[in-house]
Design an enzyme around this catalytic site. Sequence first.
Site, PDB file in Angstrom:
ATOM      1  CE1 TYR A  89      -2.982  -3.085   0.485  1.00 53.64           C
ATOM      2  CE2 TYR A  89      -3.640  -2.234   2.601  1.00 53.64           C
ATOM      3  CZ  TYR A  89      -3.751  -3.183   1.615  1.00 53.64           C
ATOM      4  OH  TYR A  89      -4.645  -4.210   1.758  1.00 53.64           O
ATOM      5  CG  HIS A 132      -0.522  -8.722   0.462  1.00 51.29           C
ATOM      6  ND1 HIS A 132      -0.125  -7.417   0.474  1.00 51.29           N
ATOM      7  CD2 HIS A 132      -1.843  -8.677   0.193  1.00 51.29           C
ATOM      8  CE1 HIS A 132      -1.162  -6.637   0.224  1.00 51.29           C
ATOM      9  NE2 HIS A 132      -2.223  -7.385   0.051  1.00 51.29           N
TER      10      HIS A 132
HETATM   11  N1  LIG Z   1      -5.342  -8.675   2.086  1.00 50.71           N
HETATM   12  C1  LIG Z   1      -5.789  -8.328   0.930  1.00 50.71           C
HETATM   13  O1  LIG Z   1      -5.442  -8.887  -0.112  1.00 50.71           O
HETATM   14  C2  LIG Z   1      -6.775  -7.250   0.908  1.00 50.71           C
HETATM   15  C3  LIG Z   1      -7.477  -7.070  -0.239  1.00 50.71           C
HETATM   16  C4  LIG Z   1      -8.404  -6.097  -0.233  1.00 50.71           C
HETATM   17  C5  LIG Z   1      -8.584  -5.327   0.890  1.00 50.71           C
HETATM   18  N2  LIG Z   1      -7.873  -5.506   2.000  1.00 50.71           N
HETATM   19  C6  LIG Z   1      -8.053  -4.654   3.199  1.00 50.71           C
HETATM   20  O2  LIG Z   1      -9.444  -4.513   3.453  1.00 50.71           O
HETATM   21  C7  LIG Z   1      -9.751  -3.114   3.446  1.00 50.71           C
HETATM   22  C8  LIG Z   1     -11.189  -2.879   3.039  1.00 50.71           C
HETATM   23  O3  LIG Z   1     -11.502  -3.422   1.796  1.00 50.71           O
HETATM   24  P1  LIG Z   1     -11.853  -2.492   0.552  1.00 50.71           P
HETATM   25  O4  LIG Z   1     -10.815  -1.461   0.478  1.00 50.71           O
HETATM   26  O5  LIG Z   1     -12.122  -3.386  -0.583  1.00 50.71           O
HETATM   27  O6  LIG Z   1     -13.159  -1.728   0.991  1.00 50.71           O
HETATM   28  P2  LIG Z   1     -14.688  -1.978   1.401  1.00 50.71           P
HETATM   29  O7  LIG Z   1     -14.761  -1.637   2.841  1.00 50.71           O
HETATM   30  O8  LIG Z   1     -15.224  -3.266   0.924  1.00 50.71           O
HETATM   31  O9  LIG Z   1     -15.366  -0.836   0.530  1.00 50.71           O
HETATM   32  C9  LIG Z   1     -14.911   0.480   0.548  1.00 50.71           C
HETATM   33  C10 LIG Z   1     -15.925   1.326  -0.183  1.00 50.71           C
HETATM   34  O10 LIG Z   1     -17.149   1.321   0.563  1.00 50.71           O
HETATM   35  C11 LIG Z   1     -17.553   2.671   0.824  1.00 50.71           C
HETATM   36  N3  LIG Z   1     -18.101   2.719   2.188  1.00 50.71           N
HETATM   37  C12 LIG Z   1     -17.474   2.397   3.348  1.00 50.71           C
HETATM   38  N4  LIG Z   1     -18.306   2.550   4.393  1.00 50.71           N
HETATM   39  C13 LIG Z   1     -19.481   2.988   3.882  1.00 50.71           C
HETATM   40  C14 LIG Z   1     -20.740   3.338   4.458  1.00 50.71           C
HETATM   41  N5  LIG Z   1     -20.954   3.260   5.775  1.00 50.71           N
HETATM   42  N6  LIG Z   1     -21.733   3.757   3.620  1.00 50.71           N
HETATM   43  C15 LIG Z   1     -21.533   3.828   2.297  1.00 50.71           C
HETATM   44  N7  LIG Z   1     -20.372   3.518   1.680  1.00 50.71           N
HETATM   45  C16 LIG Z   1     -19.356   3.100   2.480  1.00 50.71           C
HETATM   46  C17 LIG Z   1     -16.313   3.515   0.710  1.00 50.71           C
HETATM   47  O11 LIG Z   1     -16.619   4.786   0.221  1.00 50.71           O
HETATM   48  P3  LIG Z   1     -16.408   6.113   1.144  1.00 50.71           P
HETATM   49  O12 LIG Z   1     -14.918   6.271   1.290  1.00 50.71           O
HETATM   50  O13 LIG Z   1     -17.066   7.166   0.367  1.00 50.71           O
HETATM   51  O14 LIG Z   1     -17.076   5.821   2.452  1.00 50.71           O
HETATM   52  C18 LIG Z   1     -15.487   2.753  -0.337  1.00 50.71           C
HETATM   53  O15 LIG Z   1     -15.847   3.159  -1.644  1.00 50.71           O
HETATM   54  C19 LIG Z   1      -8.672  -2.508   2.534  1.00 50.71           C
HETATM   55  O16 LIG Z   1      -8.536  -1.119   2.668  1.00 50.71           O
HETATM   56  C20 LIG Z   1      -7.474  -3.285   2.993  1.00 50.71           C
HETATM   57  O17 LIG Z   1      -6.967  -2.749   4.202  1.00 50.71           O
HETATM   58  C21 LIG Z   1      -6.990  -6.464   2.030  1.00 50.71           C
END
Ligand SMILES: NC(=O)c1ccc[n+]([C@@H]2O[C@H](COP(=O)([O-])OP(=O)(O)OC[C@H]3O[C@@H](n4cnc5c(N)ncnc54)[C@H](OP(=O)(O)O)[C@@H]3O)[C@@H](O)[C@H]2O)c1
Length: 280
Positions: free
Chosen positions: A47, A117
């Site tokens: 990241y 990862h």
């Molecule tokens: N290990 C891995 O391979 C891996 C892969 C993917 C992700 N991750 C981790 O998991 C984390 C989360 O996953 P993700 O980044 O895919 O995100 P997610 O939480 O599935 O989705 C994020 C999206 O949802 C929106 N959102 C969040 N809360 C909301 C709410 N209460 N109401 C409406 N919209 C909402 C956000 O927009 P707004 O900003 O406008 O709220 C953003 O566009 C990552 O940041 C990372 O740390 C790890």
Amino acid sequence: MDYINIENLDIPMVGLGTFSMHGEELKAVITSAMGMGYCFFDTAYRYGNESEIGDIVKAQQDEIGNAAPVVLSTKYSGLQYRGRKNRLFLDKKSPKRALSTSLHCLCRDNIDLYLLHSPFRGFQKAYEKMLKEKEKGRITVTGVSGYSVDQLKMIKDYCGVYPMIDMIELHPYHSSRALVDFCKENGIKLIARSPFAHGEILPLLSTDKDITSIANEHNKSVPQVVLRWIIQQGVVALPRTKNPSHLQENINVFDFELTSSEMHVIDMKNKDLSFGTVKR
Ligand SMILES: NC(=O)c1ccc[n+]([C@@H]2O[C@H](COP(=O)([O-])OP(=O)(O)OC[C@H]3O[C@@H](n4cnc5c(N)ncnc54)[C@H](OP(=O)(O)O)[C@@H]3O)[C@@H](O)[C@H]2O)c1
């Protein structure tokens, strides 16, 4: 806030993902989040924001004084060690140097959660090396991210133990039931990354009458119902948001409970639909 405990480490049931966040935006989000009670932040070498997170968390803790401990997770990508002439060195089997870099960036002597990862060739050996770093006290909890049942078994065969944590894609359209059940049977804790499938499932769930009626019943939003469905499975939820009101909404999920029939209704929404890794 509720917690799960692994190796005497209390891990909050709701953390904050930080993928693609940097600079003033990252600082504002983490500072507000800590003020609201968030104390678990997830990052990764890939990241490119470990140093920023280390600095922001340290500055906030210094300012608040005797604050609650902050849990940090980061990940070893297997491709990150920069060798001579700053060439990216494919050091897939040795997380030791990568861990040193991450610890330095995060301003820590020990990392709470260190995860592989994603699967790569030779991951069993890398996991074994992570266990050695754990023995030295440089890691509290070792785990993996995005590993299948077969890959978890391969680690058990090679290292004699299962990973303590698997961070997986988990949301109502991708309930990963077989993997979740396997992990529960074998004492592997789960973290649900992408609980909103990068935001893509929220418009769909918001027009689903079953889901909206559950949300209305509890006077909660659809995202809060999704997070509660995850937490009630004993799984840590890791949403990401840059929006302060969403930040508050996502942590306000400890004052209601879904009934078993509501849990079942959400379980039945599964489509085995993976949205993959995060899009920039
Ligand atoms: N290990 C891995 O391979 C891996 C892969 C993917 C992700 N991750 C981790 O998991 C984390 C989360 O996953 P993700 O980044 O895919 O995100 P997610 O939480 O599935 O989705 C994020 C999206 O949802 C929106 N959102 C969040 N809360 C909301 C709410 N209460 N109401 C409406 N919209 C909402 C956000 O927009 P707004 O900003 O406008 O709220 C953003 O566009 C990552 O940041 C990372 O740390 C790890």
